[in-house]
Design a protein around this motif. Structure first.
Motif, PDB file in Angstrom:
ATOM      1  N   ALA A 131       0.904  -1.354  -0.047  1.00 42.59           N
ATOM      2  CA  ALA A 131       0.054   0.078   0.029  1.00 42.59           C
ATOM      3  C   ALA A 131       0.884   1.312   0.228  1.00 42.59           C
ATOM      4  CB  ALA A 131      -0.918  -0.044   1.319  1.00 42.59           C
ATOM      5  N   VAL A 132       0.526   2.372  -0.708  1.00 40.40           N
ATOM      6  CA  VAL A 132       1.273   3.766  -0.795  1.00 40.40           C
ATOM      7  C   VAL A 132       0.213   4.720  -0.183  1.00 40.40           C
ATOM      8  CG1 VAL A 132       2.238   5.501  -2.449  1.00 40.40           C
ATOM      9  CG2 VAL A 132       2.688   2.970  -2.722  1.00 40.40           C
ATOM     10  N   VAL A 133       0.747   5.457   0.612  1.00 41.06           N
ATOM     11  CA  VAL A 133      -0.340   6.568   1.188  1.00 41.06           C
ATOM     12  C   VAL A 133       0.439   7.749   1.129  1.00 41.06           C
ATOM     13  CG1 VAL A 133      -1.458   7.142   3.156  1.00 41.06           C
ATOM     14  CG2 VAL A 133      -1.190   4.628   2.939  1.00 41.06           C
ATOM     15  N   THR A 134      -0.345   8.862   0.445  1.00 36.07           N
ATOM     16  CA  THR A 134       0.316  10.098   0.431  1.00 36.07           C
ATOM     17  C   THR A 134      -0.192  10.900   1.534  1.00 36.07           C
ATOM     18  OG1 THR A 134      -1.501  11.046  -1.090  1.00 36.07           O
ATOM     19  CG2 THR A 134       0.549  10.092  -2.168  1.00 36.07           C
ATOM     20  N   GLY A 135       0.435  11.834   2.126  1.00 33.86           N
ATOM     21  CA  GLY A 135       0.184  12.449   3.142  1.00 33.86           C
ATOM     22  C   GLY A 135       0.100  11.445   4.472  1.00 33.86           C
ATOM     23  N   GLY A 136       0.793  10.765   4.709  1.00 30.54           N
ATOM     24  CA  GLY A 136       0.789   9.559   5.598  1.00 30.54           C
ATOM     25  C   GLY A 136       1.227  10.104   7.036  1.00 30.54           C
ATOM     26  N   SER A 137       1.797  11.032   7.271  1.00 30.33           N
ATOM     27  CA  SER A 137       2.618  11.220   8.536  1.00 30.33           C
ATOM     28  C   SER A 137       1.648  11.573   9.683  1.00 30.33           C
ATOM     29  CB  SER A 137       3.889  12.159   8.438  1.00 30.33           C
ATOM     30  OG  SER A 137       3.404  13.335   7.761  1.00 30.33           O
ATOM     31  N   SER A 138       0.557  12.008   9.368  1.00 31.97           N
ATOM     32  CA  SER A 138      -0.378  12.449  10.413  1.00 31.97           C
ATOM     33  C   SER A 138      -2.072  12.316   9.943  1.00 31.97           C
ATOM     34  CB  SER A 138      -0.192  13.956  10.716  1.00 31.97           C
ATOM     35  OG  SER A 138      -0.711  14.683   9.513  1.00 31.97           O
ATOM     36  N   GLY A 139      -3.044  12.320  10.722  1.00 35.82           N
ATOM     37  CA  GLY A 139      -4.208  12.364  10.821  1.00 35.82           C
ATOM     38  C   GLY A 139      -4.791  11.131   9.927  1.00 35.82           C
ATOM     39  N   ILE A 140      -5.532  11.197   8.894  1.00 31.21           N
ATOM     40  CA  ILE A 140      -6.236  10.108   8.214  1.00 31.21           C
ATOM     41  C   ILE A 140      -5.179   9.348   7.484  1.00 31.21           C
ATOM     42  CG2 ILE A 140      -7.731   9.527   6.494  1.00 31.21           C
ATOM     43  CD1 ILE A 140      -9.561  12.023   6.935  1.00 31.21           C
ATOM     44  N   GLY A 141      -4.146  10.017   7.164  1.00 33.08           N
ATOM     45  CA  GLY A 141      -3.226   9.150   6.411  1.00 33.08           C
ATOM     46  C   GLY A 141      -2.505   8.463   7.206  1.00 33.08           C
ATOM     47  N   LEU A 142      -1.914   8.652   8.317  1.00 34.95           N
ATOM     48  CA  LEU A 142      -1.237   7.921   9.249  1.00 34.95           C
ATOM     49  C   LEU A 142      -2.030   6.724   9.811  1.00 34.95           C
ATOM     50  CD1 LEU A 142       1.211   7.345  10.906  1.00 34.95           C
ATOM     51  CD2 LEU A 142       0.417   9.039  12.686  1.00 34.95           C
ATOM     52  N   ALA A 143      -3.405   6.846  10.165  1.00 32.19           N
ATOM     53  CA  ALA A 143      -4.364   6.095  10.403  1.00 32.19           C
ATOM     54  C   ALA A 143      -4.463   4.846   9.394  1.00 32.19           C
ATOM     55  CB  ALA A 143      -5.751   6.500  10.660  1.00 32.19           C
ATOM     56  N   CYS A 144      -4.409   5.331   8.059  1.00 28.11           N
ATOM     57  CA  CYS A 144      -4.610   4.333   7.115  1.00 28.11           C
ATOM     58  C   CYS A 144      -3.166   3.449   7.200  1.00 28.11           C
ATOM     59  CB  CYS A 144      -4.311   5.081   5.768  1.00 28.11           C
ATOM     60  SG  CYS A 144      -6.130   5.637   5.222  1.00 28.11           S
ATOM     61  N   VAL A 145      -2.125   4.050   7.504  1.00 30.04           N
ATOM     62  CA  VAL A 145      -0.849   3.310   7.420  1.00 30.04           C
ATOM     63  C   VAL A 145      -0.756   2.297   8.430  1.00 30.04           C
ATOM     64  CG1 VAL A 145       1.797   3.404   8.018  1.00 30.04           C
ATOM     65  CG2 VAL A 145       0.659   5.093   6.527  1.00 30.04           C
ATOM     66  N   GLU A 146      -1.298   2.601   9.521  1.00 28.42           N
ATOM     67  CA  GLU A 146      -1.408   1.611  10.645  1.00 28.42           C
ATOM     68  C   GLU A 146      -2.478   0.459  10.189  1.00 28.42           C
ATOM     69  OE1 GLU A 146      -1.446   2.413  14.760  1.00 28.42           O
ATOM     70  OE2 GLU A 146      -1.208   4.597  14.485  1.00 28.42           O
ATOM     71  N   ARG A 147      -3.783   0.848   9.661  1.00 29.04           N
ATOM     72  CA  ARG A 147      -4.572  -0.368   9.438  1.00 29.04           C
ATOM     73  C   ARG A 147      -3.865  -1.257   8.183  1.00 29.04           C
ATOM     74  NH1 ARG A 147      -6.425   2.192  12.611  1.00 29.04           N
ATOM     75  NH2 ARG A 147      -5.333   0.183  13.330  1.00 29.04           N
ATOM     76  N   PHE A 148      -3.152  -0.808   7.407  1.00 25.61           N
ATOM     77  CA  PHE A 148      -2.680  -1.675   6.345  1.00 25.61           C
ATOM     78  C   PHE A 148      -1.306  -2.300   7.062  1.00 25.61           C
ATOM     79  CE2 PHE A 148      -4.157   1.435   3.229  1.00 25.61           C
ATOM     80  CZ  PHE A 148      -5.093   0.562   2.493  1.00 25.61           C
ATOM     81  N   LEU A 149      -0.888  -1.732   7.934  1.00 24.49           N
ATOM     82  CA  LEU A 149       0.172  -2.822   8.657  1.00 24.49           C
ATOM     83  C   LEU A 149      -0.343  -3.706   9.497  1.00 24.49           C
ATOM     84  CD1 LEU A 149       2.887   0.224   9.959  1.00 24.49           C
ATOM     85  CD2 LEU A 149       3.256  -1.458   8.034  1.00 24.49           C
ATOM     86  N   GLU A 150      -1.332  -3.518  10.101  1.00 19.25           N
ATOM     87  CA  GLU A 150      -2.180  -4.208  10.880  1.00 19.25           C
ATOM     88  C   GLU A 150      -2.521  -5.591  10.304  1.00 19.25           C
ATOM     89  OE1 GLU A 150      -5.195  -2.060  13.122  1.00 19.25           O
ATOM     90  OE2 GLU A 150      -3.883  -1.189  14.516  1.00 19.25           O
ATOM     91  N   ALA A 186       3.073  -4.425   3.356  1.00 15.30           N
ATOM     92  CA  ALA A 186       4.137  -3.422   3.153  1.00 15.30           C
ATOM     93  C   ALA A 186       3.580  -2.004   2.959  1.00 15.30           C
ATOM     94  CB  ALA A 186       4.910  -3.880   2.164  1.00 15.30           C
ATOM     95  N   VAL A 187       4.219  -1.007   3.599  1.00 19.84           N
ATOM     96  CA  VAL A 187       3.373   0.327   3.323  1.00 19.84           C
ATOM     97  C   VAL A 187       4.584   1.295   3.225  1.00 19.84           C
ATOM     98  CG1 VAL A 187       1.885   1.998   4.273  1.00 19.84           C
ATOM     99  CG2 VAL A 187       1.659  -0.221   4.912  1.00 19.84           C
ATOM    100  N   ALA A 188       4.324   1.901   2.189  1.00 19.44           N
ATOM    101  CA  ALA A 188       5.191   3.199   1.732  1.00 19.44           C
ATOM    102  C   ALA A 188       4.323   4.291   1.924  1.00 19.44           C
ATOM    103  CB  ALA A 188       5.594   3.015   0.301  1.00 19.44           C
ATOM    104  N   PHE A 189       5.034   5.496   2.719  1.00 20.56           N
ATOM    105  CA  PHE A 189       4.132   6.761   2.820  1.00 20.56           C
ATOM    106  C   PHE A 189       5.092   7.836   2.595  1.00 20.56           C
ATOM    107  CE2 PHE A 189       5.437   5.879   7.079  1.00 20.56           C
ATOM    108  CZ  PHE A 189       5.884   6.996   7.533  1.00 20.56           C
ATOM    109  N   CYS A 190       4.402   9.051   2.320  1.00 19.03           N
ATOM    110  CA  CYS A 190       5.183  10.080   2.126  1.00 19.03           C
ATOM    111  C   CYS A 190       4.541  11.601   2.916  1.00 19.03           C
ATOM    112  CB  CYS A 190       5.321  10.200   0.497  1.00 19.03           C
ATOM    113  SG  CYS A 190       3.675  11.135  -0.228  1.00 19.03           S
ATOM    114  N   GLY A 191       5.231  12.387   2.805  1.00 26.09           N
ATOM    115  CA  GLY A 191       4.958  13.554   3.251  1.00 26.09           C
ATOM    116  C   GLY A 191       5.903  14.588   2.824  1.00 26.09           C
TER     117      GLY A 191
END
Length: 264
Positions: A11-30, A34-39
């Motif tokens: 999964a790739v998440v833009t704006g992933g370091s806070s808020g909804i994006g960071l919550a998405c990163v956690e859901r995918f990790l759980e 594998a997750v790539a995120f940017c900010g």
């Protein structure tokens, strides 16, 4: 609770370091992905990555500084994901923020900036990751706002741009369906965020708690559930649309507004 194994997905998440994006990163990790995120903020990215690695020691994680409005930086991010993980199955276009202004106070330059932000924060990552998404027959989910269907006069530029993103999502879903790539979005209402926390600190009456402040705000806004949403509640809807749990859904949007929506 329904569980799904995404251990073979990226999964790739833009704006992933806070808020909804960071919550998405956690859901995918759980779910084992594998997750790539940017900010844009390297310090915030590093802090988020470190916190995630502590919480999920086995996480396959890539944090990459990237301005999604810069085509070269987005291309470099996509190259890094391919080099690091070899594929992309799910793209979450989450970067963006709102502009508070009326028609009378929005300059031509402000209109251009807002339209560029809302469109190109979606267009550039989609272009960059589309080759891998086609290979994976993957999915794209865009974080959009209820303003797209219920515009607010004090957010005229953002409301207008958000409406365009609804149409763009539908067009992309139709065009990419033959490639097996699904495209959907969520429409969020008022979601707890650092911005609302700052407003509480600045605007709350003396002794007024966060719960009382946001409850009063929800009543004024007419939110039937009587509260602001949580980032994780938006992330759960994104997770559903991004994964095979919604394998027969494309060109659609999910309302995440606590009942505020009147036209969804």
């Amino acid at each position: 609770m329904i569980t799904i194994d995404l251990s073979d997905r990226v999964a790739v998440v833009t704006g992933g370091s806070s808020g909804i994006g960071l919550a998405c990163v956690e859901r995918f990790l759980e779910a084992g992905a594998a997750v790539a995120f940017c900010g844009r903020d390297q310090a915030r990215l590093d802090a988020a990555r470190d916190k995630l690695q502590q919480k999920y020691p086995q996480a396959r994680l890539l944090a990459h500084a990237c301005n999604v409005l810069d085509a070269e930086e987005v291309g470099a991010f996509a190259d890094a994901v391919r080099s690091h993980f070899g594929r992309t199955d799910m793209l979450i276009n989450n970067a963006g923020q709102g502009r508070v202004s009326t028609f009378a106070t929005t300059t031509d330059d402000a209109w251009r900036e807002e339209l560029e932000l809302k469109y190109f924060s979606l267009l550039r990552p989609t272009r960059a990751f589309l080759p891998m998404l086609r290979e994976a027959r993957g999915s794209i989910v865009c974080t959009n706002s209820l303003l797209a269907l219920q515009p607010e006069p004090h957010m005229v530029a953002t409301s207008s741009a958000r409406a365009g993103v609804v149409s763009l999502t539908k067009s992309l879903a139709t065009e990419l369906a033959p490639d097996g790539v699904r495209v959907n979005s969520i429409l969020v209402g008022l979601i707890e965020s650092g911005q609302w926390r700052r407003r509480h600190a600045e605007q709350a009456r003396e002794g007024q708690s966060w719960e009382d402040y946001t409850g009063e705000l929800a009543r004024k806004k007419g939110i039937p559930l009587g509260r602001l949403g949580l980032p994780d509640e938006a992330a759960q809807a994104i997770f559903f649309l991004a994964t095979p749990m919604s394998s027969y859904t494309t060109g659609s949007h999910i309302d995440v507004s606590g009942g505020l929506a009147k036209h969804v």
